[in-house]
Write a protein that holds these residues in place. Structure first.
Motif, short mmCIF file in Angstrom:
data_model
loop_
_atom_site.label_atom_id
_atom_site.label_comp_id
_atom_site.label_asym_id
_atom_site.label_seq_id
_atom_site.Cartn_x
_atom_site.Cartn_y
_atom_site.Cartn_z
N MET A 54 -30.79 -15.45 -65.68
CA MET A 54 -30.02 -16.48 -64.97
C MET A 54 -30.81 -17.00 -63.78
SD MET A 54 -26.06 -16.24 -63.84
CE MET A 54 -25.66 -16.62 -65.55
N VAL A 55 -30.52 -18.26 -63.38
CA VAL A 55 -31.19 -18.85 -62.24
C VAL A 55 -30.31 -19.96 -61.66
CG1 VAL A 55 -32.43 -20.60 -63.60
CG2 VAL A 55 -33.39 -19.81 -61.44
N PRO A 56 -30.25 -20.13 -60.34
CA PRO A 56 -29.55 -21.27 -59.74
C PRO A 56 -30.36 -22.54 -59.98
CG PRO A 56 -30.60 -19.96 -58.04
CD PRO A 56 -30.77 -19.21 -59.31
N VAL A 57 -29.67 -23.64 -60.26
CA VAL A 57 -30.38 -24.87 -60.62
C VAL A 57 -29.83 -26.10 -59.90
CG1 VAL A 57 -31.11 -24.09 -62.90
CG2 VAL A 57 -28.87 -25.18 -62.63
N GLU A 58 -30.69 -27.10 -59.81
CA GLU A 58 -30.31 -28.42 -59.34
C GLU A 58 -30.15 -29.28 -60.59
OE1 GLU A 58 -31.45 -31.41 -55.74
OE2 GLU A 58 -33.05 -30.21 -56.60
N SER A 80 -36.13 -26.36 -51.08
CA SER A 80 -34.89 -27.04 -50.70
C SER A 80 -34.39 -27.91 -51.84
CB SER A 80 -35.14 -27.90 -49.45
OG SER A 80 -35.51 -27.09 -48.35
N GLY A 81 -33.08 -28.05 -51.91
CA GLY A 81 -32.48 -28.87 -52.95
C GLY A 81 -30.97 -28.73 -52.92
N THR A 82 -30.31 -29.22 -53.95
CA THR A 82 -28.86 -29.13 -54.05
C THR A 82 -28.49 -28.21 -55.20
OG1 THR A 82 -28.61 -31.38 -53.20
CG2 THR A 82 -26.71 -30.41 -54.31
N PHE A 83 -27.73 -27.20 -54.87
CA PHE A 83 -27.31 -26.17 -55.83
C PHE A 83 -26.04 -26.65 -56.53
CE2 PHE A 83 -24.93 -21.90 -55.97
CZ PHE A 83 -25.33 -21.66 -57.27
N TYR A 84 -26.15 -26.88 -57.84
CA TYR A 84 -25.01 -27.37 -58.62
C TYR A 84 -24.38 -26.29 -59.49
CZ TYR A 84 -26.06 -32.24 -57.47
OH TYR A 84 -26.26 -33.44 -56.80
N GLY A 85 -25.13 -25.25 -59.78
CA GLY A 85 -24.59 -24.21 -60.64
C GLY A 85 -25.68 -23.28 -61.13
N LEU A 86 -25.32 -22.47 -62.12
CA LEU A 86 -26.22 -21.46 -62.66
C LEU A 86 -26.59 -21.77 -64.10
CD1 LEU A 86 -24.01 -18.63 -61.27
CD2 LEU A 86 -26.34 -19.02 -60.46
N ALA A 87 -27.83 -21.53 -64.44
CA ALA A 87 -28.28 -21.71 -65.82
C ALA A 87 -28.63 -20.34 -66.38
CB ALA A 87 -29.49 -22.63 -65.88
N GLY A 88 -28.30 -20.13 -67.65
CA GLY A 88 -28.57 -18.85 -68.28
C GLY A 88 -29.17 -19.01 -69.66
#
Length: 241
Positions: free
Chosen positions: A3-7, A83-91
């Motif tokens: 899993m990873v946080p994504v923009e 830096s960026g905008t965190f919209y959710g998680l990708a798996g």
């Protein structure tokens, strides 16, 4: 499972923000709550990563002997690398078929028909390098489905999501005069829970379950796995009390 946080602004706008606008003169904003508690299948690109991916869960199919091992109940921490905008998680998943053969659905590899899974958060959050995102992820069976839940902490903010919140509620359940009746799966769960009286062991309950539903389970061991699944969150008394 990785899993990873994504923009992922495009995915978020399509799946979540879409419901913020009126369509055909109808206000669909209430559906947004269901949308943000759903998971989506999309292709994620490595350049959308806000952190280094982390291992969420591992299953060894050579060693597995308990269905509970299949279910996710883990926490991971991410440190933002840009830096960026965190919209959710990708798996995604990496499957080691042998010592030399790996089936990977990672965004860094060629796309597969499985694609990747996207778990949105309630609202986008701007993050900067060095920020920490903490995630608690669970996935357990319920109502014949796998219910995913993800709790996210970032910069003092907390988001709690679950696909349980996006399950459609039958109209009949909204009628207080309706008469509910248990389906087979819920009937079995109730049977197991009523036997959790502080006297029966897990194996004894499995024996009772196998006797009660001989056509549902092929062996006591199979019934035992079901009892373990249902009682996994119960308080367990010591054996030699």
């Amino acid at each position: 499972m990785v899993m990873v946080p994504v923009e992922a602004s495009d995915i978020y706008k399509k799946e979540v923000d879409f419901w913020d606008k009126g369509l055909y003169g109808i206000n669909f904003q209430k559906i947004r709550n269901e949308a943000v508690n759903s998971r989506y299948i999309h292709l994620i690109k490595p350049e959308q990563f806000l952190s280094i991916p982390a291992k969420l869960h591992t299953i060894d199919f050579y060693e597995i002997n308990d269905k509970q091992v299949m279910y996710v109940n883990n926490s991971v921490k991410f440190i933002i690398k840009q830096s960026g905008t965190f919209y959710g998680l990708a798996g995604w998943f990496d499957a080691w078929l042998s010592d030399k053969v790996i089936l990977s659905t990672s965004p860094k590899n060629e796309p597969t028909h499985w694609k990747n899974t996207f778990f949105p958060i309630q609202e986008p959050v701007f993050v900067k390098k060095g920020d920490v995102i903490r995630v608690k992820m669970t996935a357990v069976p319920m109502f014949g489905k796998i219910i995913w839940a993800w709790r996210v902490e970032i910069n003092g903010r907390r988001f709690s999501h679950s696909t349980f919140k996006s399950i459609p509620i039958p109209k009949i359940s909204l009628n207080p005069d309706a008469i509910p009746i248990l389906a087979k799966e819920e009937e079995i769960m109730l049977f197991i829970l009523t036997k959790c009286d502080g006297k029966n062991s897990i194996r004894k309950i499995a024996e009772l379950l196998f006797t009660k539903y001989p056509t549902t389970y092929s062996s006591i061991e199979e019934a035992l796995q079901k009892v373990k699944e249902v009682t996994r969150n119960c308080q367990i008394l010591p054996v030699n009390r």
